[in-house]
Design a protein around this motif. Structure first.
Motif, PDB file in Angstrom:
ATOM      1  N   THR A   1      -8.046   6.216  -1.526  1.00  0.00           N
ATOM      2  CA  THR A   1      -9.053   7.263  -0.910  1.00  0.00           C
ATOM      3  C   THR A   1      -8.015   8.086  -0.830  1.00  0.00           C
ATOM      4  O   THR A   1      -7.163   8.532  -0.964  1.00  0.00           O
ATOM      5  CB  THR A   1      -7.935   6.650   1.023  1.00  0.00           C
ATOM      6  N   HIS A   2      -8.701   9.468  -0.566  1.00  0.00           N
ATOM      7  CA  HIS A   2      -7.891  10.937  -1.017  1.00  0.00           C
ATOM      8  C   HIS A   2      -8.738  11.742   0.251  1.00  0.00           C
ATOM      9  O   HIS A   2      -9.624  12.362  -0.177  1.00  0.00           O
ATOM     10  CB  HIS A   2      -8.910  11.553  -3.049  1.00  0.00           C
ATOM     11  N   PHE A   3      -7.363  12.445   0.496  1.00  0.00           N
ATOM     12  CA  PHE A   3      -8.082  13.341   1.797  1.00  0.00           C
ATOM     13  C   PHE A   3      -6.976  14.855   1.331  1.00  0.00           C
ATOM     14  O   PHE A   3      -6.232  14.421   0.824  1.00  0.00           O
ATOM     15  CB  PHE A   3      -7.222  13.042   2.766  1.00  0.00           C
ATOM     16  N   PRO A   4      -7.437  16.008   2.062  1.00  0.00           N
ATOM     17  CA  PRO A   4      -9.209  15.550   2.289  1.00  0.00           C
ATOM     18  C   PRO A   4     -10.444  15.810   1.093  1.00  0.00           C
ATOM     19  O   PRO A   4      -9.573  16.323   0.617  1.00  0.00           O
ATOM     20  CB  PRO A   4      -8.778  17.200   3.190  1.00  0.00           C
ATOM     21  N   ASP A   5     -10.805  15.331   1.741  1.00  0.00           N
ATOM     22  CA  ASP A   5     -11.926  14.817   0.435  1.00  0.00           C
ATOM     23  C   ASP A   5     -12.645  16.510   0.271  1.00  0.00           C
ATOM     24  O   ASP A   5     -13.678  16.533   1.326  1.00  0.00           O
ATOM     25  CB  ASP A   5     -12.566  13.753   0.187  1.00  0.00           C
ATOM     26  N   THR A   6     -12.592  17.303  -0.408  1.00  0.00           N
ATOM     27  CA  THR A   6     -13.912  18.277  -0.618  1.00  0.00           C
ATOM     28  C   THR A   6     -14.343  18.153  -1.269  1.00  0.00           C
ATOM     29  O   THR A   6     -15.957  19.032  -1.068  1.00  0.00           O
ATOM     30  CB  THR A   6     -12.934  19.878  -0.937  1.00  0.00           C
TER      31      THR A   6
ATOM     32  N   ARG B   1      -2.525  17.423   0.315  1.00  0.00           N
ATOM     33  CA  ARG B   1      -3.331  16.613  -0.038  1.00  0.00           C
ATOM     34  C   ARG B   1      -2.989  15.496   0.637  1.00  0.00           C
ATOM     35  O   ARG B   1      -1.811  15.218  -0.611  1.00  0.00           O
ATOM     36  CB  ARG B   1      -4.346  17.273  -1.745  1.00  0.00           C
ATOM     37  N   LEU B   2      -3.598  14.177   0.334  1.00  0.00           N
ATOM     38  CA  LEU B   2      -3.048  12.973   0.347  1.00  0.00           C
ATOM     39  C   LEU B   2      -3.606  11.653  -0.764  1.00  0.00           C
ATOM     40  O   LEU B   2      -4.778  12.130  -0.362  1.00  0.00           O
ATOM     41  CB  LEU B   2      -3.090  12.432   1.635  1.00  0.00           C
ATOM     42  N   VAL B   3      -3.860  10.802  -0.823  1.00  0.00           N
ATOM     43  CA  VAL B   3      -3.673   9.738  -1.679  1.00  0.00           C
ATOM     44  C   VAL B   3      -3.449   8.606  -1.095  1.00  0.00           C
ATOM     45  O   VAL B   3      -2.136   8.618  -0.753  1.00  0.00           O
ATOM     46  CB  VAL B   3      -3.887   9.815  -2.895  1.00  0.00           C
ATOM     47  N   VAL B   4      -4.628   8.043  -0.828  1.00  0.00           N
ATOM     48  CA  VAL B   4      -3.733   6.310  -0.605  1.00  0.00           C
ATOM     49  C   VAL B   4      -4.261   5.181  -1.458  1.00  0.00           C
ATOM     50  O   VAL B   4      -5.733   5.290  -1.908  1.00  0.00           O
ATOM     51  CB  VAL B   4      -4.424   6.371   0.640  1.00  0.00           C
ATOM     52  N   LEU B   5      -3.659   4.109  -2.004  1.00  0.00           N
ATOM     53  CA  LEU B   5      -4.042   3.074  -2.775  1.00  0.00           C
ATOM     54  C   LEU B   5      -3.707   1.602  -2.021  1.00  0.00           C
ATOM     55  O   LEU B   5      -2.396   1.818  -1.485  1.00  0.00           O
ATOM     56  CB  LEU B   5      -3.001   3.734  -4.107  1.00  0.00           C
ATOM     57  N   GLU B   6      -4.194   1.120  -2.507  1.00  0.00           N
ATOM     58  CA  GLU B   6      -4.242  -0.778  -1.928  1.00  0.00           C
ATOM     59  C   GLU B   6      -2.787  -0.689  -2.997  1.00  0.00           C
ATOM     60  O   GLU B   6      -2.399  -0.328  -3.843  1.00  0.00           O
ATOM     61  CB  GLU B   6      -5.256  -1.252  -2.612  1.00  0.00           C
ATOM     62  N   GLY B   7      -1.735  -1.991  -2.335  1.00  0.00           N
ATOM     63  CA  GLY B   7      -0.350  -2.444  -2.764  1.00  0.00           C
ATOM     64  C   GLY B   7      -1.368  -3.279  -4.115  1.00  0.00           C
ATOM     65  O   GLY B   7      -2.235  -3.675  -4.227  1.00  0.00           O
TER      66      GLY B   7
ATOM     67  N   LEU C   1       5.423  13.415  -1.149  1.00  0.00           N
ATOM     68  CA  LEU C   1       6.285  12.794  -0.106  1.00  0.00           C
ATOM     69  C   LEU C   1       5.685  11.266  -0.449  1.00  0.00           C
ATOM     70  O   LEU C   1       3.902  11.225  -0.121  1.00  0.00           O
ATOM     71  CB  LEU C   1       5.835  12.953   1.227  1.00  0.00           C
ATOM     72  N   VAL C   2       6.183  10.609  -0.791  1.00  0.00           N
ATOM     73  CA  VAL C   2       5.999   9.131  -1.267  1.00  0.00           C
ATOM     74  C   VAL C   2       5.716   7.768   0.146  1.00  0.00           C
ATOM     75  O   VAL C   2       7.422   8.208   0.780  1.00  0.00           O
ATOM     76  CB  VAL C   2       6.119   8.409  -2.573  1.00  0.00           C
ATOM     77  N   THR C   3       5.557   6.962   0.077  1.00  0.00           N
ATOM     78  CA  THR C   3       5.329   6.601   1.558  1.00  0.00           C
ATOM     79  C   THR C   3       4.955   4.790   1.247  1.00  0.00           C
ATOM     80  O   THR C   3       3.868   4.798   0.720  1.00  0.00           O
ATOM     81  CB  THR C   3       4.814   6.213   2.588  1.00  0.00           C
ATOM     82  N   ILE C   4       5.608   4.080   0.689  1.00  0.00           N
ATOM     83  CA  ILE C   4       4.963   2.491   0.350  1.00  0.00           C
ATOM     84  C   ILE C   4       5.602   1.283   1.898  1.00  0.00           C
ATOM     85  O   ILE C   4       6.458   1.124   2.561  1.00  0.00           O
ATOM     86  CB  ILE C   4       6.201   2.176  -0.891  1.00  0.00           C
ATOM     87  N   LEU C   5       3.918   0.823   2.483  1.00  0.00           N
ATOM     88  CA  LEU C   5       4.112  -0.036   2.513  1.00  0.00           C
ATOM     89  C   LEU C   5       4.845  -1.365   2.638  1.00  0.00           C
ATOM     90  O   LEU C   5       4.203  -1.892   1.556  1.00  0.00           O
ATOM     91  CB  LEU C   5       3.201  -0.415   4.012  1.00  0.00           C
ATOM     92  N   LEU C   6       5.824  -2.030   2.590  1.00  0.00           N
ATOM     93  CA  LEU C   6       6.375  -3.103   2.387  1.00  0.00           C
ATOM     94  C   LEU C   6       5.767  -4.695   3.336  1.00  0.00           C
ATOM     95  O   LEU C   6       5.908  -4.385   4.416  1.00  0.00           O
ATOM     96  CB  LEU C   6       8.243  -3.319   2.784  1.00  0.00           C
TER      97      LEU C   6
ATOM     98  N   ALA D   1       0.853  -0.980   0.256  1.00  0.00           N
ATOM     99  CA  ALA D   1       0.133  -0.281  -0.083  1.00  0.00           C
ATOM    100  C   ALA D   1       0.957   0.991  -0.216  1.00  0.00           C
ATOM    101  O   ALA D   1       2.135   0.861   1.128  1.00  0.00           O
ATOM    102  CB  ALA D   1      -0.796  -0.175   1.152  1.00  0.00           C
ATOM    103  N   ILE D   2       0.506   1.628  -0.990  1.00  0.00           N
ATOM    104  CA  ILE D   2       1.410   3.458  -0.780  1.00  0.00           C
ATOM    105  C   ILE D   2       0.104   4.806  -0.894  1.00  0.00           C
ATOM    106  O   ILE D   2      -0.865   4.600  -0.392  1.00  0.00           O
ATOM    107  CB  ILE D   2       1.698   4.029  -2.184  1.00  0.00           C
ATOM    108  N   THR D   3       0.899   5.619   0.467  1.00  0.00           N
ATOM    109  CA  THR D   3       0.056   7.000   0.418  1.00  0.00           C
ATOM    110  C   THR D   3       0.675   8.353  -0.646  1.00  0.00           C
ATOM    111  O   THR D   3       2.456   7.921  -0.903  1.00  0.00           O
ATOM    112  CB  THR D   3       0.363   7.489   1.770  1.00  0.00           C
ATOM    113  N   VAL D   4       0.887   8.892  -1.339  1.00  0.00           N
ATOM    114  CA  VAL D   4       1.589  10.146  -1.975  1.00  0.00           C
ATOM    115  C   VAL D   4       1.107  11.150  -1.131  1.00  0.00           C
ATOM    116  O   VAL D   4       0.000  11.530  -1.439  1.00  0.00           O
ATOM    117  CB  VAL D   4       0.790   9.486  -3.647  1.00  0.00           C
ATOM    118  N   GLN D   5       1.532  11.584  -0.413  1.00  0.00           N
ATOM    119  CA  GLN D   5       1.409  13.454  -0.082  1.00  0.00           C
ATOM    120  C   GLN D   5       1.681  14.535  -0.697  1.00  0.00           C
ATOM    121  O   GLN D   5       3.167  14.624  -0.942  1.00  0.00           O
ATOM    122  CB  GLN D   5       1.421  13.455   1.081  1.00  0.00           C
ATOM    123  N   CYS D   6       0.732  15.643  -1.199  1.00  0.00           N
ATOM    124  CA  CYS D   6       1.448  17.078  -2.100  1.00  0.00           C
ATOM    125  C   CYS D   6       2.043  18.002  -1.144  1.00  0.00           C
ATOM    126  O   CYS D   6       1.624  18.547  -0.433  1.00  0.00           O
ATOM    127  CB  CYS D   6       0.455  17.946  -2.365  1.00  0.00           C
TER     128      CYS D   6
END
Length: 118
Positions: free
Chosen positions: A109-114, A70-76, A91-96, A45-50
């Protein structure tokens, strides 16, 4: 478009792996306006935050506009691509090796979702 702030805060910046452990990897991705990261997927799974600028993260089912904060979360395994609308720092975070879903029953999932109420 290059902002004056970009010229001072990101001048000469390059994509860098900040931390890598057996459980996760944290990267700062620096993209110039118009740059593309072709569609790909990663096992975890990953997050990408601008952090600054603007970019679009696209999956086969949705496109999410990311602006500062803003932040987005994606499934592996979720195929995704990135396009820089302006010079951008992400800023990219990958859960290994977790084997756990990032979000329950959602592919993106997209945060914050306006666009949606909390």
């Amino acid at each position: 478009m290059t902002s004056p702030r970009w010229a001072t805060s990101c001048a000469g910046a390059v994509t860098t792996s900040l931390i890598k452990t057996p459980a996760s990897q944290l990267m700062r991705m620096v993209l110039r306006a118009g740059a593309d990261v072709p569609e790909h997927s990663v096992p975890g799974a990953i997050t990408v935050q601008c952090l600054e600028g603007e970019a679009t993260v696209t999956t086969p089912s949705r496109a999410c506009h990311l602006a500062t904060g803003r932040l987005v979360v994606l499934e592996g395994g979720e195929p995704h691509a990135v396009h820089a609308l302006t010079d951008a720092s992400l800023l990219v975070t990958i859960l290994l090796h977790t084997g756990q879903p990032a979000v329950q029953g959602q592919r993106l999932t997209h945060f914050p979702d306006t666009e949606s109420p909390p």
